[in-house]
Design a protein around this motif. Structure first.
Motif, short mmCIF file in Angstrom:
data_model
loop_
_atom_site.label_atom_id
_atom_site.label_comp_id
_atom_site.label_asym_id
_atom_site.label_seq_id
_atom_site.Cartn_x
_atom_site.Cartn_y
_atom_site.Cartn_z
N LEU A 357 -31.95 36.54 -1.65
CA LEU A 357 -30.99 36.82 -0.59
C LEU A 357 -31.50 37.89 0.37
N GLU A 358 -32.26 38.84 -0.14
CA GLU A 358 -32.74 39.94 0.70
C GLU A 358 -33.97 39.56 1.50
N THR A 359 -34.70 38.54 1.10
CA THR A 359 -36.01 38.29 1.72
C THR A 359 -36.14 36.91 2.37
N HIS A 360 -35.17 36.03 2.21
CA HIS A 360 -35.34 34.67 2.72
C HIS A 360 -34.08 34.20 3.46
N GLU A 361 -34.29 33.20 4.32
CA GLU A 361 -33.16 32.42 4.83
C GLU A 361 -32.75 31.45 3.72
N LEU A 389 -22.02 43.09 -6.54
CA LEU A 389 -21.09 43.22 -5.42
C LEU A 389 -20.93 44.67 -4.99
N SER A 390 -20.85 45.55 -5.95
CA SER A 390 -20.76 46.99 -5.62
C SER A 390 -22.01 47.44 -4.87
N HIS A 391 -23.17 47.00 -5.36
CA HIS A 391 -24.42 47.36 -4.70
C HIS A 391 -24.46 46.84 -3.26
N LEU A 392 -24.02 45.61 -3.05
CA LEU A 392 -24.02 45.03 -1.71
C LEU A 392 -23.07 45.78 -0.79
N LEU A 393 -21.89 46.15 -1.30
CA LEU A 393 -20.92 46.88 -0.46
C LEU A 393 -21.45 48.26 -0.11
N ILE A 394 -22.09 48.92 -1.08
CA ILE A 394 -22.65 50.25 -0.79
C ILE A 394 -23.69 50.15 0.32
N LYS A 395 -24.60 49.20 0.20
CA LYS A 395 -25.63 49.03 1.24
C LYS A 395 -25.01 48.65 2.58
N ALA A 396 -23.96 47.82 2.52
CA ALA A 396 -23.33 47.38 3.77
C ALA A 396 -22.71 48.56 4.52
N PHE A 397 -21.99 49.44 3.77
CA PHE A 397 -21.34 50.57 4.45
C PHE A 397 -22.31 51.70 4.76
N GLU A 398 -23.43 51.76 4.05
CA GLU A 398 -24.44 52.78 4.38
C GLU A 398 -25.11 52.46 5.72
N ASN A 399 -25.42 51.19 5.92
CA ASN A 399 -26.16 50.80 7.13
C ASN A 399 -25.31 50.01 8.12
N TYR A 400 -24.02 49.85 7.78
CA TYR A 400 -23.10 49.05 8.60
C TYR A 400 -23.72 47.66 8.86
N ASP A 401 -24.10 47.06 7.74
CA ASP A 401 -24.84 45.80 7.75
C ASP A 401 -23.88 44.63 7.47
N ASN A 404 -24.98 42.05 4.43
CA ASN A 404 -24.60 42.41 3.06
C ASN A 404 -23.11 42.22 2.82
N MET A 405 -22.31 42.48 3.85
CA MET A 405 -20.86 42.31 3.70
C MET A 405 -20.51 40.84 3.46
N ILE A 406 -21.06 39.98 4.30
CA ILE A 406 -20.69 38.58 4.15
C ILE A 406 -21.23 38.02 2.84
N THR A 407 -22.39 38.48 2.42
CA THR A 407 -22.94 38.04 1.13
C THR A 407 -22.01 38.44 0.00
N ALA A 408 -21.52 39.68 0.04
CA ALA A 408 -20.61 40.15 -1.01
C ALA A 408 -19.33 39.33 -1.04
N PHE A 409 -18.75 39.07 0.12
CA PHE A 409 -17.49 38.32 0.17
C PHE A 409 -17.68 36.88 -0.32
N LEU A 410 -18.77 36.25 0.09
CA LEU A 410 -19.00 34.88 -0.34
C LEU A 410 -19.20 34.80 -1.85
#
Length: 1446
Positions: A357-361, A389-401, A404-410
Motif C-alpha cells: 500500500l505504501e509503495t505501489h498503485e 489502522l491506528s498507525h495509518l491514522l497517526i501518519k495521516a494526521f502527522e502529515n495531513y495525508d 493514509n486516511m482513505i486507506t484506513a477508512f476502507l
C-alpha cells in the motif's frame, strides 16, 4: 515397429529360437550377420525400442548367444552407423532418440490429450528412456545435442514427455530450457500448462499424472526463478531464471484475468485455474526448495495480486466495497489468498499488505478482498488490523495525508463487513477513533478541519449506512468549532435525501456493517424492540438508547418503535419481560396515556376471542410458523377494514414479514445476493412449485383477495390507504418467494383463468396493479412458454410477463381476459384517481389497455361507434364488486368513461392495426364467441372503418390499401413463424377469415391499379416488395438459426402466394396501344429467393408452378390477343426465368390437363403456340423412349433435354436409356450436356433430400450413362461445372435455374462421377484439371465454412461400387463407393483422386491452374505442392517415374 509390432517381432524371434539351433559358429559371426541385416533394413530410432527384448528372447535359445547384451548390441550398431556417416556416436544416438520421441508424441489419439501421453505412448517412452540411460552409462549419448535437437522438432514435445526426461534423469528441465529460444519456450510452456490443468479434470488417472507433472515443474520454476541472492550459489543457467519467472507470472495473469469474470467463464476453465493454484501448496515443495525462495515467491505473488491492473479509483472502492466481502469475492481469488497466507503469519501478511500500500498503485478490489480474507481466516488479524489502522491514522494526521486516511477508512469498513464475530462494527471503530477529545483530530483546529474536509470529500460517493454512522455518532468537536460539524451534517443529510433515505427512520440498533440494503422502518423497529427487550431482561433497566430516542429521536420513537412494541396480544397471567418493559416505560412517562389505553383495550379484545386459551401465553409463540403467519394475516384484515386503524397497518405488515421469514427460512448473504442479481426462471408452459412454497403463496394471495373485498365493502379503493400496496411490497421484499409467486400466478391465470370466480379475478387484477407498482423490486424474468409461443426464452419485465399470461383463444378465455382487464383498469383508475396519464402508464401494463381495445368492440356493437362519455370511475368498480356481475356491461361502462378515453390517447396505450391482427389471429374460429357472420361484420368494421382510414400515428393505415395488405401479410407471416407447425409452410392455424379479407383487398388493388394507358410502369409489384423487404438485413442470431428462419420464411411466402388469387402474380399494363403481361417482379423473386427452397434444384413445387400458369391464363383475358400474351411470357421465361419452364416440364403430366381445361373454358380455342410446343416436346420424348421414333431437335436444347430427362425418371422400366442415348442423332452436344446437368441436380437432391422420392443409385446410374455417351462422342462437358463467368456462357441458362445450394454442391456431384471418367479425358480435355481443382477448392471451402455439405446420415444406403474398363486409373476412389461417408471422407476421396490425376495431366493442362495455386496451397499444401511440382516444364520428364512411385 513400436508397440504391438514390437511384440510380434519378439514372438517371432522367440519362435525361431525354439525351432532350430543357430547356424552361426560364434558370437562374432552372429553380430556380423545382425549388423549386415540392419545395414540393409535399418531404423535406428525403432531399434532403440526393439533390441532389448529381442536379444533377451534370442538368448533363451542357447548359451552361445547370452553374451550378446542389448546395450553392447545397440552401441555396436550406433558405432557402425556413426563411422559410416562420419559423426560422433553420441550425437547420432541423441538425434535418433529425439526422432523416436517425436514419433511417440505424434501418435496422440486426439488433440485433447496434448499435454499427457496415453498408455501406449508411456510404455514406448519408458522403453526408450531405459535404453537412453544405458547409452548414458556407456558415454555414447550427448545430452547437449539431445537438448538442441528436442527444440528442432516440427511439433514441440508433449509436456509429459519432457517431464519423463526430467524425472528419469535423462536431462533436467533446466538444461532443456537453457538450450531453447526463450520466448518460444515460454509460449509452449504456458499453453501446455493451461492444457494440463484443463486435462486434470478428466479421469482420476489423468488428474494423478497431471498433479505429478505440475508439482515437479513448480519445484524447478521456484528453484530457478526465485533464487535468493544471499545464498551465494553460482548460477548454472543464464536463460532459465528468466523463463521460469516469466512462466509463473503469465500463469498468474491467466488466473487473475478471470477474477471478476467468474460468472462469464465456463466451469471447466475455472476448474483448470483452480488446479493451477495447487502450485501454491507449500506442502509440495518440502525440502526441495529453499525456504527463502519459497518466501520470495509467495511474497512476490501477493504483491502481484494486490497491484494487478490498478484501474479502480478510490471512489469506486467506496461505492463497491460491499460487493467485495469474503463470501462475495471470486472463489479463485479467496483460494489463492488462503494458500498464500499459509506461508506467512498473520503479522507478516499484514506487513506485506502495508508495504504494498505504501509503495505501489493497487487494485482496490484485490486489496479489500485480501483484508476480508485475512480477518476471516486469521483469528489474530483483528488486533493486527486495529494496530495498522491506528498507525495509518497517526501518519495521516502527522502529515495531513489524505491517502493514509482513505486507506484506513476502507480497511476499517471492509473488515467490519465480515461481521462483529471477526471485527468490530464500523460504527464502533468510528466512535473509538474520533469520538472523544483525545482522538487524533482533537490536537488542533487544523487537524479537525482536515478530518471534516476528508469526510466532506467522501460524501458524494458514500452509501447511506456510513453517512448515518457519521451523523448519529459524530466526531468530537469543541463547542467553538461546532459550525464545522453542522456544515458536514447538512451536507450528509443532503446526500441522504438524494439517496431517498430518512435519518429519522434509522433504527436504534441498526446493523450498519450489514451487507444488506437498509430494511423498512417497521422491520427495523421490530428488531429494535427485540434488542431492547434482551437488554432489559439482563439489566432490568430501560436501555439508554431507548431513553435517548424518546427525547432526541421523537418521530422514530412514536411512529415506529412504540407501535412495534405495543402490538395487541393475549396478555399472560404472569407478567413477562415485554409487560415489565412496557410498565417501566409507562411509569417513566415514555408512553402516552391514550396509546397505552388503546393497547390494553386491544389486548382485552384479543383475549375475548380466545376464551379457551385464557391461561396460555402469547399464542403466536406456541404455534407453528405457518399458523403464526395465518394468524397475523387475519389480524391485518381487521386493521384494513377500519380506516381509523390504518396507521397500525405498517407495523402489522412488519410482523407478517417477520413471520414470513420464519416460514421461508433465512437465506445466507450469498444466497440473498444471488437472488438479488439473477433473473427469475419461470416455466409458464408447465410451472412446478414446491408444496411448501405453494401453500405460502396461496395463503398470501388469499389474504390479499379477502382484504381487498372486505375493504371495498366499506370504502372505494381510493380511500383504502396504502395498506395493500405495502402488503405487496412486503411480499416482493422476500426475493426467494418471487419465483414461486410468479409460478403460481401462471397456474392461476394462464392455465386456470376461465375457472376462477369473480372474487379471485378482482383480487388478482388488483394484485397485478400493485405488483407493477413494485416492479423495481422484481428482477427480470426468463419465461419459457414452449416453442409454439412468441416469447419463448425471452427476458421479460413484470409488465410484459402479465401480458403473456393473458392469452385469448376461445370463448372462455375471451370472457376471462375481458373480466380481468376490466377489473385491473377499473381498479387502477379508481385507486389512483389523482394520478396523471403519464403516472398511470407506469402502473399498468400497456398490453392490458390494448387488449380492452380489442375485446370491447369485439363484444359490443355499441363500443364501435361510442360518442357519449360518463365520468365517474367508482361506478365501474362498484359494478364489478356486485354479486351479479355482467362483464360485458362492466367493460362497456369502463369504455364510456372520459378518463379511460383520455388514456387511450396516450401513445403507449394505442392498439395498432398489426397488434389487432395478431390478437385476432390468436382466436380459434371454431371456439369463438362470435358466429361466422358476426365475426365477418367485426372484421369489416375493424379493417375498413377503423384502421384503414386511421392515421399511422395512431396505428392506422392512412387510407393506403397497399399498406394495409402489407401489414396483414406481415402479421400472418410473423404469427406463422411462431406457431408450432406440423409441417413446414403449413398455415392451417391461421384464421381463414383474415385470409379472405387479404384476398379481397388484393383483388381490389388489382382492379384499382390496372392502368388503361401509358407505358410500362416502373414501380415494383407491391406484393413481392413486401415479401423481399422481410428478408433484408435480418441478423438476429446464429448463422444456422438465420438459415432455418429464412427457409421457413420462404416456405410461408410460397404458401401466401398460392393462397392469393392466381392473377396477382402477373401485372397487366399498357405498352403503347397494346396490353401486355408483366412478370418481371415474379421472375426476379423466383430467381433470387423462391428457387432456393426447391428440393429438386431445378424446378419449383407443383403448387406454385400450377398457380403461376393458372394466373397467366387468367391474366391473358385482359390482352387483345390472349394467346400472344401467353406466348410472349413463356418466351421471356426462356432467358429471364428458365426454372419456370423446367418446373412445367417436371409437372407436365399433372399440369397439362389443368391448363387445357382452363384454356378451353376461357377461350374455347387451340392452346397458345408455346404451350402447344410443350405438349409436342412431351409427346416426342415419350415416343422416342417407347417406340424408337426419332427425337426432334427443334427449339432450345435444354427444354428438350428436360422433357427427355423427366420422362426417363417417370418411366418405371429400366435399361432402355442406354440404347435411347445411342439413338440420338448428331449435333446433340448441348442436349447431352443438359441431360447431364439435370441428372446431376437429381444426384444432389438424393443426397440432401432423400425423402423427396429421388433415388441416389438410379440417378447416379443415369448420370454415368450420359457421361459415357458424352465420352464416346468426344463431346466436351467439364465447362458445365464452371459458373457462367468462369466457363462457357452457353450453360448460363442451366446455372440460372439451379438453386444456390445445388450450385454449391456441384463439387460433390462431380467427384461422384469419377468411375465414369475415361482415361483419355486428361489428355483430351485440357480444362479438366482446372475444373477438378476449382471444384476441390470449393469443396474445401464448404467444409471450412461449415455449410451445405451433406452429413453422414444423408449418405446411408447410397453406395454403388461400379467398375469400368475405361475408368481413370485402377483404384482411384469415388464418392459413390463410400457408404455412410461424412464430409471428411468426401474430401479425402476427392483429394486422393486429384493426387492420382495430377501426374497424368499433360503440360497444357497446367496452363491456367496458376490462378488456383495460391488458394490450393492455402487450403491443402500437399495438393498445392504436387500442382507446383508437375506444373514446371522439367517435371514432364519425370511423369513415368512419379507414376511408378505413386
Amino acid at each position: 515397429m513400436a508397440g504391438a509390432g514390437g511384440g510380434a517381432l519378439r514372438e517371432l524371434l522367440a519362435g525361431r529360437a525354439r525351432k532350430r539351433k543357430s547356424t552361426f559358429g560364434s558370437t562374432a559371426e552372429l553380430r556380423a550377420a545382425v549388423l549386415s541385416l540392419l545395414d540393409r533394413h535399418q531404423n535406428l530410432s525403432d531399434l532403440l525400442l526393439e533390441v532389448e527384448g529381442s536379444a533377451k528372447l534370442a538368448g533363451e535359445g542357447g548359451r552361445e548367444h547370452q553374451e550378446l547384451s542389448s546395450e553392447s548390441f545397440i552401441v555396436s550398431v550406433l558405432q557402425e552407423q556413426a563411422s559410416r556417416l562420419g559423426v560422433p556416436t553420441a550425437v547420432l544416438a541423441a538425434k535418433n532418440a529425439v526422432t523416436k520421441i517425436e514419433q511417440i508424441c505424434q501418435c496422440s489419439v486426439s488433440p485433447s490429450q496434448a499435454p499427457l501421453l496415453n498408455l501406449d505412448q508411456r510404455e514406448s517412452l519408458s522403453c526408450l528412456l531405459r535404453t537412453v540411460k544405458d547409452l548414458l552409462e556407456n558415454n555414447v549419448f550427448s545430452r547437449s545435442h539431445f537438448c538442441q535437437e528436442i527444440w528442432k522438432m516440427k511439433d514441440l514435445p508433449v509436456l509429459e514427455a519432457v517431464w519423463h526426461l526430467h524425472r528419469n534423469g535423462i536431462t533436467g528441465l533446466g538444461e532443456l530450457l537453457e538450450s531453447a529460444d526463450g520466448r518460444a519456450v515460454e509460449e509452449w510452456l504456458c499453453s501446455s500448462l493451461c492444457a494440463l490443468c484443463e486435462r486434470a479434470e478428466g479421469s482420476p488417472q489423468d488428474a494423478e499424472h497431471a498433479g505429478r507433472v505440475l508439482s515437479d515443474f513448480a519445484i524447478v520454476f521456484l528453484q530457478n526463478g526465485f533464487q535468493p541472492s544471499e545464498l551465494g550459489r553460482k548460477l548454472e543457467f543464464k536463460k532459465v531464471p528468466h523463463i521460469c519467472h516469466a512462466v509463473l507470472q503469465r500463469m498468474l495473469t491467466w488466473v487473475l484475468d478471470a477474477v471478476g469474470k467468474e460468472k462469464e467463464e465456463d466451469v471447466s476453465t475455472l476448474q483448470a485455474m483452480r488446479f493451477w493454484l495447487n502450485v501454491f501448496d507449500v506442502s509440495i515443495y518440502k525440502s526441495a526448495v529453499h525456504p527463502d525462495s519459497l518466501q520470495q515467491f509467495f511474497r512476490h505473488t501477493l504483491t502481484e495480486v494486490l497491484t494487478y491492473n490498478p484501474l479502480l479509483k478510490v471512489s469506486d472502492a467506496i461505492h463497491k466495497q460491499r460487493e467485495w466481502s469474503f463470501t462475495r469475492t471470486c472463489s479463485l481469488l479467496t483460494t489463492l489468498y488462503r494458500k498464500l497466507f499459509v506461508a506467512f503469519s498473520a503479522k507478516e501478511s499484514i506487513c506485506q499488505l502495508q508495504r504494498v500500500l505504501e509503495t505501489h498503485e493497487v487494485n482496490w478490489q484485490h486489496v479489500l478482498s485480501c483484508v476480508s480474507t485475512l480477518v476471516v481466516c486469521h483469528a489474530e488479524a483483528e488486533l493486527l488490523f486495529k494496530d495498522l489502522l491506528s498507525h495509518l491514522l497517526i501518519k495521516a494526521f502527522e502529515n495531513y495525508d489524505m491517502e493514509n486516511m482513505i486507506t484506513a477508512f476502507l480497511i476499517a469498513r471492509q473488515a467490519a463487513l465480515e461481521g462483529p464475530a471477526v471485527f468490530m462494527p464500523y460504527s464502533e471503530w468510528f466512535k473509538a477513533s474520533f469520538g472523544n477529545a483525545s482522538s487524533h483530530h482533537g490536537s488542533s483546529k487544523k487537524a479537525l478541519v482536515f478530518l471534516f474536509e476528508f469526510l466532506s470529500e467522501l460524501v458524494p460517493f458514500e452509501v447511506a449506512p456510513y453517512l448515518k454512522v457519521h451523523i448519529m455518532y459524530p466526531p468530537f468537536v469543541p463547542t467553538k468549532h461546532r459550525s464545522v460539524l453542522l456544515e458536514y451534517i447538512t451536507l450528509a443529510k443532503t446526500r441522504l435525501a438524494d439517496l431517498k433515505v430518512a435519518i429519522e427512520d434509522m433504527g436504534l440498533y441498526e446493523d450498519l456493517s450489514s451487507t444488506h440494503n437498509s430494511v423498512q422502518p417497521q422491520g427495523q423497529a421490530l428488531r429494535d424492540v427485540e434488542k431492547a427487550l434482551q437488554i432489559f431482561e439482563n439489566t432490568r433497566k430501560i436501555p439508554t438508547s431507548v431513553i435517548e430516542a424518546s427525547i432526541f429521536r421523537r418521530p422514530y420513537y412514536t411512529s415506529w418503535f412504540l407501535p412495534a412494541l405495543l402490538r395487541p396480544r393475549v396478555l399472560p397471567k404472569a407478567p413477562d419481560t415485554r409487560m415489565a418493559f412496557i410498565d417501566s416505560l409507562k411509569r417513566a412517562d415514555k408512553i402516552p396515556s391514550n396509546l397505552y389505553s388503546t393497547y390494553i383495550q386491544a389486548c382485552r379484545a384479543r383475549k375475548e376471542k380466545m376464551l379457551q386459551d385464557e391461561s396460555k401465553v402469547e399464542p403466536s409463540h406456541s404455534k407453528e410458523p405457518a399458523e403464526q403467519l395465518k394468524a397475523e394475516l387475519d389480524a391485518l384484515r381487521v386493521l384494513i377494514v377500519d380506516q381509523a386503524k390504518h396507521e397500525d397497518v405498517p407495523a402489522q405488515i412488519a410482523v407478517i414479514s417477520d413471520r414470513l421469514s420464519n416460514v421461508l427460512g433465512h437465506n445466507s448473504d450469498e444466497n440473498e445476493a444471488a437472488i438479488l442479481n439473477s433473473r427469475i426462471q419461470v416455466n409458464v408452459f408447465d410451472p412446478q412449485l414446491e408444496p411448501c412454497h405453494q401453500s405460502v403463496v396461496d395463503l398470501l394471495l388469499t389474504s390479499f383477495c379477502q382484504n381487498l373485498i372486505a375493504a371495498s365493502y366499506f370504502n372505494p379503493p381510493d380511500r383504502q390507504g396504502p395498506c395493500l400496496s405495502l402488503f405487496v411490497k412486503m411480499i416482493c421484499g422476500h426475493r426467494s418467494l418471487i419465483p414461486a409467486l410468479l409460478g403460481r400466478l401462471c397456474q392461476l391465470i394462464y392455465h386456470q383463468g376461465p375457472s376462477l370466480n369473480d372474487a379471485h379475478i378482482l383480487g388478482l387484477a388488483a394484485f397485478m396493479i400493485h405488483l407493477c407498482e413494485s416492479r423495481s423490486l422484481i428482477p427480470e424474468i426468463e419465461a419459457d412458454f414452449g416453442i409454439s409461443q412468441p416469447v419463448a426464452e425471452k427476458v421479460l419485465s413484470i409488465s410484459e410477463f402479465w401480458s403473456c399470461l393473458l392469452v385469448c383463444r376461445t370463448e372462455e378465455s375471451l370472457s376471462f381476459c375481458t373480466r380481468f382487464c376490466t377489473a385491473a383498469v377499473s381498479y387502477l383508475l379508481c385507486k389512483f384517481s389523482s394520478f396523471s396519464c403519464d403516472d398511470l402508464c407506469a402502473l399498468v401494463p400497456p398490453s392490458l389497455v390494448k387488449k380492452l381495445q380489442y375485446f370491447v368492440p369485439r363484444l359490443s356493437l355499441e363500443a364501435r361507434g361510442i360518442t357519449s362519455k360518463e365520468d365517474k370511475a367508482d361506478l365501474v368498480w362498484s359494478s364489478l364488486t356486485c354479486p351479479s356481475l355482467n362483464y360485458r356491461r362492466a367493460s362497456l361502462c369502463l369504455w364510456k368513461q372520459a378518463r379511460f378515453q383520455e388514456l387511450l390517447k396516450e401513445k403507449a396505450f394505442q392498439l395498432s392495426f398489426k397488434e389487432w391482427l395478431l390478437l385476432e389471429l390468436e382466436m380459434y374460429p371454431e371456439k369463438d364467441v362470435l358466429s361466422a357472420s358476426e365475426r365477418q361484420d367485426f372484421h369489416y368494421w375493424a379493417i375498413y372503418q377503423w384502421y384503414l382510414p386511421a392515421p399511422s400515428a395512431s396505428g392506422g393505415c392512412d387510407g393506403d390499401l397497399e399498406k394495409a395488405c402489407g401489414i396483414i401479410i406481415d402479421c400472418i407471416l410473423d404469427f406463422s413463424q411462431r406457431l408450432d407447425l406440423g409441417s413446414c409452410g403449413q398455415l392451417k392455424s391461421v384464421s381463414p377469415d383474415i385470409h379472405c379479407k387479404l384476398q379481397e383487398m388484393v383483388l381490389e388493388l388489382g382492379c384499382r391499379q390496372r392502368p388503361v394507358s401509358g407505358c410500362l410502369d416502373a414501380k415494383r409489384h407491391f406484393l413481392f416488395e413486401i415479401l423481399q423487404e422481410r428478408l433484408k438485413d435480418r441478423h438476429r442470431g446464429s448463422a444456422l438459426g438465420e438459415q432455418l428462419w429464412r427457409q421457413q420464411e420462404l416456405l410461408l411466402h410460397r404458401r401466401i402466394l398460392v393462397g392469393l388469387p392466381a392473377s396477382t402474380l402477373i401485372v397487366t399494363c399498357r405498352k403503347g396501344k397494346k396490353t401486355v403481361l408483366d412478370c418481371e417482379d415474379f421472375f426476379h423473386y423466383v430467381n433470387s429467393e423462391l428457387k432456393n427452397i426447391s428440393s429438386r434444384g431445378y424446378a419449383l413445387s407443383y403448387g406454385i408452378t400450377a398457380h403461376f400458369f393458372r394466373g397467366l391464363l387468367n391474366a391473358s383475358l385482359d390482352c387483345e390477343e390472349s394467346a400472344e400474351g401467353v406466348n410472349d411470357v413463356l418466351t421471356t421465361c426462356q432467358t429471364k426465368c428458365p426454372i419456370v419452364l423446367f418446373s412445367a416440364v417436371l409437372w407436365w403430366p399433372r399440369l397439362e390437363p389443368l391448363l387445357c381445361s382452363q384454356w378451353k373454358r376461357l377461350f374455347g380455342a387451340p392452346l397458345p403456340e408455346e404451350l402447344e410446343r410443350l405438349r409436342e416436346y412431351q409427346s416426342s420424348a415419350m415416343g422416342f423412349l417407347s417406340s424408337g421414333r426419332v427425337f426432334p431437335l427443334s427449339g432450345p436444347p435444354w427444354i428438350s433435354a428436360a422433357f427427355l430427362h423427366c420422362t426417363v425418371q417417370q418411366q418405371s422400366p429400366r435399361g432402355r436409356e442406354r440404347n435411347a442415348l445411342k439413338r440420338l442423332g448428331t449435333d446433340t452436344e448441348q442436349l447431352l450436356v443438359s441431360l447431364l446437368f439435370f441428372s446431376l441436380m437429381d444426384l444432389i437432391s438424393a443426397k440432401i433430400a432423400p425423402k423427396e422420392g429421388v433415388d441416389f443409385q438410379t440417378s447416379l446410374e443415369w448420370a454415368l450413362e450420359i457421361l459415357q455417351c458424352l465420352e464416346e462422342r468426344g463431346i466436351s462437358w467439364p465447362l458445365l461445372f464452371l459458373s457462367a463467368e468462369e466457363g462457357s456462357r452457353k450453360y448460363s441458362v442451366l446455372h440460372s435455374a439451379a438453386s444456390d445450394r445445388h450450385s454449391r454442391l456441384l463439387p460433390v456431384a462431380f467427384y461422384s462421377l469419377t468411375p465414369g471418367f475415361h482415361h483419355k479425358l486428361l489428355t483430351r480435355e485440357h480444362v479438366f484439371l482446372y475444373v477438378a481443382l476449382n471444384l476441390y477448392i470449393q469443396l474445401l471451402q464448404l467444409f471450412v465454412e461449415g455449410k451445405d455439405l451433406p452429413q453422414p446420415e444423408q449418405f446411408r444406403r447410397q453406395g454403388l461400387g461400379l467398375e469400368s474398363d475405361t475408368a481413370l486409373g485402377y483404384d482411384l476412389p469415388c464418392l459413390c463407393c463410400v457408404p455412410q461417408a461424412d464430409p471428411l471422407e468426401v474430401i479425402s476421396a476427392a483429394r486422393r483422386f486429384l493426387l492420382g490425376a495430377i501426374p497424368r495431366c499433360p503440360a497444357k493442362s497446367f496452363g491456367n491452374v496458376g490462378l488456383l495455386l495460391e488458394a490450393c496451397e492455402k487450403l491443402d499444401p500437399e495438393v498445392g505442392a504436387a500442382l507446383q511440382h508437375f506444373s514446371q516444364p522439367a517435371a514432364a520428364m519425370e511423369v513415368d517415374e512419379e507414376l511408378f512411385l505413386f
